[in-house]
Design an enzyme around this catalytic site. Sequence first.
Site, PDB file in Angstrom:
ATOM      1  CG  ASP A 207      82.226  27.579  71.212  1.00 50.51           C
ATOM      2  OD1 ASP A 207      83.217  27.531  70.459  1.00 50.51           O
ATOM      3  OD2 ASP A 207      82.316  27.793  72.441  1.00 50.51           O
ATOM      4  CB  SER A 208      84.049  28.838  65.793  1.00 49.96           C
ATOM      5  OG  SER A 208      83.753  27.626  65.136  1.00 49.96           O
TER       6      SER A 208
ATOM      7  CG  ASP B 269      82.958  23.651  70.985  1.00 51.71           C
ATOM      8  OD1 ASP B 269      83.464  23.241  72.044  1.00 51.71           O
ATOM      9  OD2 ASP B 269      83.415  24.609  70.323  1.00 51.71           O
TER      10      ASP B 269
ATOM     11  CD  GLU C 176      86.931  26.830  74.862  1.00 48.57           C
ATOM     12  OE1 GLU C 176      87.264  27.762  75.634  1.00 48.57           O
ATOM     13  OE2 GLU C 176      86.481  27.029  73.728  1.00 48.57           O
TER      14      GLU C 176
ATOM     15  CD  GLU D 277      91.879  27.727  69.521  1.00 45.97           C
ATOM     16  OE1 GLU D 277      90.931  27.085  70.000  1.00 45.97           O
ATOM     17  OE2 GLU D 277      91.747  28.754  68.830  1.00 45.97           O
TER      18      GLU D 277
ATOM     19  CE  LYS E  24      86.171  22.221  70.683  1.00 48.63           C
ATOM     20  NZ  LYS E  24      86.327  23.427  71.522  1.00 48.63           N
TER      21      LYS E  24
HETATM   22  O1  KIV Z   1      84.635  26.373  68.087  1.00 51.50           O
HETATM   23  C1  KIV Z   1      85.528  25.944  67.341  1.00 51.50           C
HETATM   24  O2  KIV Z   1      85.430  25.961  66.107  1.00 51.50           O
HETATM   25  C2  KIV Z   1      86.719  25.420  67.982  1.00 51.50           C
HETATM   26  C3  KIV Z   1      87.923  25.234  67.120  1.00 51.50           C
HETATM   27  C4  KIV Z   1      88.605  26.541  66.965  1.00 51.50           C
HETATM   28  C5  KIV Z   1      88.813  24.192  67.647  1.00 51.50           C
HETATM   29  O3  KIV Z   1      86.744  25.206  69.154  1.00 51.50           O
END
Ligand code: KIV
Length: 270
Positions: free
Chosen positions: A51-52, A90, A121, A188, A119
């Site tokens: 989600d970056s 994510d 969090e 992280e 993924k």
């Molecule tokens: O969103 C992302 O790119 C991430 C990485 C920083 C692990 O969660």
Amino acid sequence: MSIQTQKIVKKVTLSTLAKMKGKEPITMVTAYDALFAQLFDGEVEMILVGDSLNMSFFGKEDTLSATMDQMIYHTQAVCNGAKLACVVFDMPFGSYTTPEVALENATRVYRETCAQMVKVEGGKEKADVVRILSDNGIAVIAHIGLMPQHVRSEGGYKVRGKDEEDIKALIEDALELQAAGAAMVLVEGVKAEAARRITEALDVPTIGIGAGKATDGQVLVWSDMFGFFEAFTPKFVKKYCNGAKEVREGLEQYIDEVKSRTFPGEEHTY
Ligand code: KIV
């Protein structure tokens, strides 16, 4: 001395990754489109549609406004380019607030994309989410330590694992998430010693970012590692090339050549 890396020739499965723990470091990079996914495919074991993308692709200040639709669209694009890498989706902020919400959204991920893992969090408070997903055949990578989706509630990005109490809390989180069915744990922004102890405590592989070298693998955001993001460089990022500079130089040359009518040349003309 440079190490000759081997090309990946077979689809990377969860069992391939599990077997790599403690043997060969796992490589993971982010990608948000088919073009870069194709470049990375066959080279790295894992591609994360992080989600970056809300920051590096969409230009927002943080990851929080990324939506399921946006993430699905980019994951479909990555799937069009990646045939061998294990693709990770994510789960965006707000898409796994309860086990039921998480199951509905993650089911959509499996139905509409080629992602092999999702993924989420969170520490042990997300064990129920991890459990319902893995019980329903959806593989999960749990993301602990510094959690970018908590940036507003925590008032910034804070490195974890600085004292014994926090290291123990992180290990407890990791163990509970593993017991709930997490197939991998992403760590992280934690002190290297904490990441090492988490990795040693787990049977499943860990992937680190800003977590030292003892994890079972590493991940970096592509725009950071290839020098496209210039605003600032976090301590944990190594720039493997100077992408922005090279693009700027190429662009300047193109502009010069168009202005001076040296492009297109004979060889580019029908
Ligand atoms: O969103 C992302 O790119 C991430 C990485 C920083 C692990 O969660």
